[in-house]
Write a protein that holds these residues in place. Structure first.
Motif, PDB file in Angstrom:
ATOM      1  N   UNK A 238       0.831  -1.210   0.000  1.00  0.00           N
ATOM      2  CA  UNK A 238       0.000   0.000   0.000  1.00  0.00           C
ATOM      3  C   UNK A 238       0.866   1.261   0.000  1.00  0.00           C
ATOM      4  N   UNK A 239       1.979   1.223   0.748  1.00  0.00           N
ATOM      5  CA  UNK A 239       2.879   2.375   0.785  1.00  0.00           C
ATOM      6  C   UNK A 239       3.462   2.622  -0.605  1.00  0.00           C
TER       7      UNK A 239
ATOM      8  N   UNK B 189       8.021  11.159   4.192  1.00  0.00           N
ATOM      9  CA  UNK B 189       7.382  11.586   5.433  1.00  0.00           C
ATOM     10  C   UNK B 189       5.869  11.532   5.348  1.00  0.00           C
ATOM     11  N   UNK B 190       5.315  11.978   4.203  1.00  0.00           N
ATOM     12  CA  UNK B 190       3.866  11.929   4.041  1.00  0.00           C
ATOM     13  C   UNK B 190       3.363  10.492   4.055  1.00  0.00           C
ATOM     14  N   UNK B 191       4.073   9.597   3.373  1.00  0.00           N
ATOM     15  CA  UNK B 191       3.675   8.190   3.357  1.00  0.00           C
ATOM     16  C   UNK B 191       3.781   7.584   4.755  1.00  0.00           C
TER      17      UNK B 191
ATOM     18  N   UNK C 160       4.059   4.273   9.733  1.00  0.00           N
ATOM     19  CA  UNK C 160       5.367   3.607   9.722  1.00  0.00           C
ATOM     20  C   UNK C 160       6.449   4.676   9.743  1.00  0.00           C
ATOM     21  N   UNK C 161       7.710   4.266   9.746  1.00  0.00           N
ATOM     22  CA  UNK C 161       8.805   5.235   9.794  1.00  0.00           C
ATOM     23  C   UNK C 161       9.223   5.644   8.379  1.00  0.00           C
TER      24      UNK C 161
ATOM     25  N   UNK D 257       9.898   3.443   4.731  1.00  0.00           N
ATOM     26  CA  UNK D 257       9.306   3.803   3.445  1.00  0.00           C
ATOM     27  C   UNK D 257      10.380   3.878   2.363  1.00  0.00           C
ATOM     28  N   UNK D 258      11.499   4.531   2.691  1.00  0.00           N
ATOM     29  CA  UNK D 258      12.583   4.645   1.720  1.00  0.00           C
ATOM     30  C   UNK D 258      13.167   3.295   1.332  1.00  0.00           C
TER      31      UNK D 258
END
Length: 347
Positions: free
Chosen positions: A21-22, A35-37, A43-44, A48-49
């Motif tokens: 989903x991310x 950051x928005x995600x 989550x952190x 995400x990255x």
């Protein structure tokens, strides 16, 4: 439906869903930064990255749960039967299926498996089986059976977003309010270290002391309150609303539960005369979990030693001292709104 919280506590399959989903949100452009995600999915930004780089390098397969081989025979319960069992546990209580009380325990799951699949398992085996598939023993959240899920859904999807939009348009503030009582005969005196088998004795007041607190908080950390010893009446509530309007210095949209005082004729008449200063909105009935001010109440009861109060005056003084301290700690008040079940208030 996957409920987002601390993603590390989700099952491996649920974690895979979160990762997908991310990545889908980033790829579609719904969110533009890590950051928005991270804020959207709980989550952190670092995670995400990592997921995004893996996806760009190796595609969707890089985000999948790794398959772990298991020695010994395969499970006796097929995938289809397992899905049926888990769906039954999600939709019903053991009491509704006539195999136990209101909670799913290892013993009731053993009986469910025997009844639905015809396989006998030990409680220890069922515990391991449940953990293998992402289940953990948890303290249930209390919900009133009178609560109307359709009303809650309408509040979350329609009513509150409309209130928040109006407040932004009017440059007004949204304040969440609630009332609670502190009683000396119900509050625990706390814990004390002592030798095993020698229970310590703490002197408490044998009299039944009680004070009432009315409070209101905002997402920016503002806190208003009043402490009183009498009954909660329309007069008390009107005075509190007037204080909020004066101290806020701008229009206030107050959100409260459906207490009879909040719906009284006197309160309605006062609100009609003060529509430019304050508006009152009532949440769905029997839904205290939707109100972030309930977290302030819990904080208050946890830190004010009501059982040790010498008098009603002393108890009221301790309550006021705690609330004055929280007024000087807006970061703590703001933190109440980040609890999973009230995070919707931050829109």
């Amino acid at each position: 439906m996957i409920e987002l919280g601390d993603a590390r506590r989700l099952s491996p399959a649920a974690q895979e869903v979160v990762r997908l989903r991310v990545v889908a949100a980033l790829e579609s452009g719904r969110v533009r930064t890590y950051g928005q995600a991270a804020e959207m999915f709980g989550v952190s930004p670092r995670s995400v990255g990592t997921w995004w780089r893996k996806y760009q390098t190796a595609g969707r397969e890089a985000l999948a749960v790794p398959v772990k081989s298991r020695s010994g025979p395969g499970e006796l319960i097929s995938d289809v039967d397992r899905a049926t069992l888990f769906q039954a546990m999600a939709d019903h209580t053991p009491q509704e299926l006539l195999i136990g009380g209101p909670l799913w325990t290892r013993a009731t799951v053993v009986e469910l498996i025997r009844m639905v699949v015809g396989i006998s398992m030990t409680e220890q085996g069922v515990g391991k089986w449940l953990r293998r598939h992402g289940f953990t023993p948890q303290r249930p959240t209390r919900r009133a059976y009178q609560q109307r899920p359709d009303k809650v859904t309408d509040w979350l999807d329609n009513q509150y977003p409309a209130i928040a939009a109006r407040a932004r348009h009017e440059n007004a503030v949204v304040a969440w309010t609630d009332q609670c009582g502190l009683r000396s005969d119900t509050a625990p005196p706390g814990r004390s270290w002592a030798p095993k088998g020698h229970t310590p004795v703490v002197k408490v007041n044998g009299k039944r002391l009680r004070v009432n607190i009315m409070s209101a908080i905002t997402t920016r950390g503002a806190l208003w309150f009043t402490v009183f010893t009498g009954r909660f009446t329309a007069t008390v509530f009107i005075r509190f609303l007037d204080r909020i309007a004066r101290q806020a210095g701008q229009k206030v949209h107050v959100i409260a539960d459906r207490h009879p005082v909040h719906r009284s004729k006197a309160v309605h008449a006062w609100l009609t005369e003060n529509t430019q200063r304050i508006e009152l909105h009532l949440m769905p009935g029997y839904s205290p979990e939707l109100n972030p001010d309930e977290l302030l109440n819990a904080d208050l009861k946890r830190h004010v030693p009501a059982a040790r109060a010498h008098s009603t005056t002393h108890l009221a003084h301790e309550a006021r001292r705690f609330l004055h301290r929280r007024q000087r700690q807006p970061h703590i008040v703001t933190g109440y709104f980040h609890a999973r079940h009230v995070r919707y208030t931050l829109m």
